[in-house]
Design a protein around this motif. Structure first.
Motif, PDB file in Angstrom:
ATOM      1  N   VAL A   1       2.881  -2.153 -11.966  1.00 53.05           N
ATOM      2  CA  VAL A   1       3.229  -0.828 -12.511  1.00 53.05           C
ATOM      3  C   VAL A   1       4.276  -0.881 -13.622  1.00 53.05           C
ATOM      4  N   CYS A   2       5.222  -1.799 -13.552  1.00 46.17           N
ATOM      5  CA  CYS A   2       6.307  -1.807 -14.539  1.00 46.17           C
ATOM      6  C   CYS A   2       5.817  -2.191 -15.926  1.00 46.17           C
ATOM      7  N   VAL A   3       4.658  -2.813 -16.001  1.00 48.50           N
ATOM      8  CA  VAL A   3       4.123  -3.246 -17.292  1.00 48.50           C
ATOM      9  C   VAL A   3       3.254  -2.183 -17.955  1.00 48.50           C
ATOM     10  N   LYS A   4       3.010  -1.065 -17.281  1.00 46.79           N
ATOM     11  CA  LYS A   4       2.195   0.001 -17.870  1.00 46.79           C
ATOM     12  C   LYS A   4       2.942   0.657 -19.028  1.00 46.79           C
ATOM     13  N   ALA A   5       2.190   1.054 -20.052  1.00 47.81           N
ATOM     14  CA  ALA A   5       2.806   1.641 -21.245  1.00 47.81           C
ATOM     15  C   ALA A   5       3.495   2.965 -20.953  1.00 47.81           C
ATOM     16  N   ASP A   6       3.004   3.710 -19.946  1.00 48.01           N
ATOM     17  CA  ASP A   6       3.593   5.013 -19.644  1.00 48.01           C
ATOM     18  C   ASP A   6       4.411   4.995 -18.355  1.00 48.01           C
TER      19      ASP A   6
ATOM     20  N   ASP B   1       0.829  -1.209   0.000  1.00 49.95           N
ATOM     21  CA  ASP B   1       0.000   0.000   0.000  1.00 49.95           C
ATOM     22  C   ASP B   1       0.861   1.256   0.000  1.00 49.95           C
ATOM     23  N   ALA B   2       1.949   1.247   0.781  1.00 49.91           N
ATOM     24  CA  ALA B   2       2.835   2.415   0.833  1.00 49.91           C
ATOM     25  C   ALA B   2       3.490   2.652  -0.521  1.00 49.91           C
ATOM     26  N   PHE B   3       3.991   1.588  -1.146  1.00 50.85           N
ATOM     27  CA  PHE B   3       4.615   1.712  -2.467  1.00 50.85           C
ATOM     28  C   PHE B   3       3.597   2.215  -3.493  1.00 50.85           C
ATOM     29  N   ARG B   4       2.420   1.603  -3.474  1.00 50.18           N
ATOM     30  CA  ARG B   4       1.425   1.942  -4.495  1.00 50.18           C
ATOM     31  C   ARG B   4       0.930   3.386  -4.321  1.00 50.18           C
ATOM     32  N   ASN B   5       0.721   3.804  -3.082  1.00 47.13           N
ATOM     33  CA  ASN B   5       0.266   5.168  -2.847  1.00 47.13           C
ATOM     34  C   ASN B   5       1.327   6.185  -3.253  1.00 47.13           C
ATOM     35  N   ALA B   6       2.592   5.880  -2.962  1.00 49.91           N
ATOM     36  CA  ALA B   6       3.687   6.775  -3.373  1.00 49.91           C
ATOM     37  C   ALA B   6       3.778   6.844  -4.888  1.00 49.91           C
ATOM     38  N   PHE B   7       3.604   5.694  -5.534  1.00 51.15           N
ATOM     39  CA  PHE B   7       3.606   5.670  -6.995  1.00 51.15           C
ATOM     40  C   PHE B   7       2.434   6.463  -7.561  1.00 51.15           C
ATOM     41  N   ASP B   8       1.235   6.217  -7.058  1.00 50.99           N
ATOM     42  CA  ASP B   8       0.040   6.872  -7.582  1.00 50.99           C
ATOM     43  C   ASP B   8       0.132   8.386  -7.446  1.00 50.99           C
TER      44      ASP B   8
END
Length: 334
Positions: free
Chosen positions: A306-311, A264-271
């Motif tokens: 996240v690493c597989v997203k096109a952007d 959750d911490a990683f994903r929130n920081a990424f988002d």
């Protein structure tokens, strides 16, 4: 007298002209956002199974990682005295050495494979000593020891055959450094350019920041990110989360809870960056499976999403530097 058809046509033209005069101007094109960059790295790079696991994750997601190698893991118990740390006697290390010649051979194979797959091999020094009080000369001695041991690892340990081109690869592959304990000093930043390095990843910042370049060294910082029910900031590195969650002691019964909190911490920081300014996000790990692998499990979930997203691009520190300063850094994958 003009015919009615001409009057109607004239009115149509007049109305069209008036409409064109009062129409809104075309909107300016919206600039496309840059791709979101995520930089994932591993310190010490010891355990062979974790080399394989991380490389498999990269192959699944298209990511490139940075491995900060501690060079004592290229020395067996029989060859440990090849290393002498500043202010120490020969054969001393805070983190031990490889357990055997075979382990050294296996690790060299992983380094070779990782480099061939476009990953970044960086320096974590050798003996994992705190160099905050070292002089520039001390740091240069440590960097020379790292270079010598990496370059001559096959010969030092009597491992055959040495891969063709190993010396050329060893001389060129390492362009960056992360200090043990993230412990830095002015002397370190004097030594880094003198040692021919291009980046340092030993910093800590309040949140994600654009890495500045000073005196030829691009300086990266692990960000503090919100974590847990109270969203308290913590350095985005597995060890710091381990200390936060369990005081640095194993609590395998709570591994799933710790994994979810970390994810959750990683994903929130990424988002926050993905929907915002898209400043590069840096995450740090070790090869140690703390709290029953909670942090690696969170990493694999996160990277697979996240690493597989096109952007989005999950790239190494060296990849990033090579793009910002193409004249100073060798071309690498990414």
């Amino acid at each position: 007298m003009p015919r009615p058809s001409r009057i109607v046509a004239s009115l149509v033209v007049s109305l069209a002209t008036a409409g064109a005069a009062f129409a809104d101007p075309p909107a300016a094109p919206v600039a496309a956002k840059p791709k979101q960059i995520v930089i994932i790295s591993f310190d010490s790079a010891r355990d062979i199974s974790q080399w394989k696991r991380s490389r498999a994750l990269a192959q699944r997601t298209g990511a490139h990682f940075t491995y900060f190698l501690s060079c004592v893991f290229l020395l067996s118990p029989e060859t440990r005295k090849e290393y002498t740390a500043p202010g120490k006697t020969a054969g001393k290390s805070n983190i031990g050495f490889a357990s055997s010649k075979q382990e050294v051979a296996d690790r060299l194979e992983q380094i070779n494979l990782a480099a061939s797959e476009g990953h970044d091999i960086g320096s974590h020094g050798c003996g994992h000593f705190d160099g905050k009080d070292w002089s520039k000369a001390d740091w240069l001695r440590e960097f020379r020891a790292f270079e010598h041991i990496l370059d001559n690892a096959y010969a030092i340990n009597g491992i055959e055959p040495e891969p063709k081109g190993w010396h050329d690869l060893a001389h060129k592959m390492v362009v960056g450094f992360r200090a043990p304990y993230l412990s830095t000093s002015p002397a370190l930043y004097e030594a880094l350019p003198a040692a021919g390095l291009l980046f340092d990843a030993s910093g800590v910042s309040r949140g994600p920041v654009q890495p500045p370049t000073s005196n030829g060294i691009t300086r990266f910082s692990l960000p503090q990110i919100p974590e847990g029910p109270a969203s308290r900031p913590v350095i985005a590195m597995d060890y710091n989360l381990y200390v936060r969650h369990s005081g640095g002691f194993e609590r395998p019964s709570k591994a799933k809870e710790f994994e979810n909190r970390t994810y959750d911490a990683f994903r929130n920081a990424f988002d926050a960056q993905y929907s915002g300014k898209r400043i590069p996000l840096e995450l740090g790990f070790h090869f140690t499976l703390m709290n029953d692998g909670a942090y690696w499990n969170a990493l694999e979930r996160f990277a697979s999403e996240v690493c597989v997203k096109a952007d989005v691009e999950c790239i190494s520190f060296r990849d990033y530097v090579s793009r910002q300063h193409p004249d100073e850094s060798a071309s690498v994958g990414g």
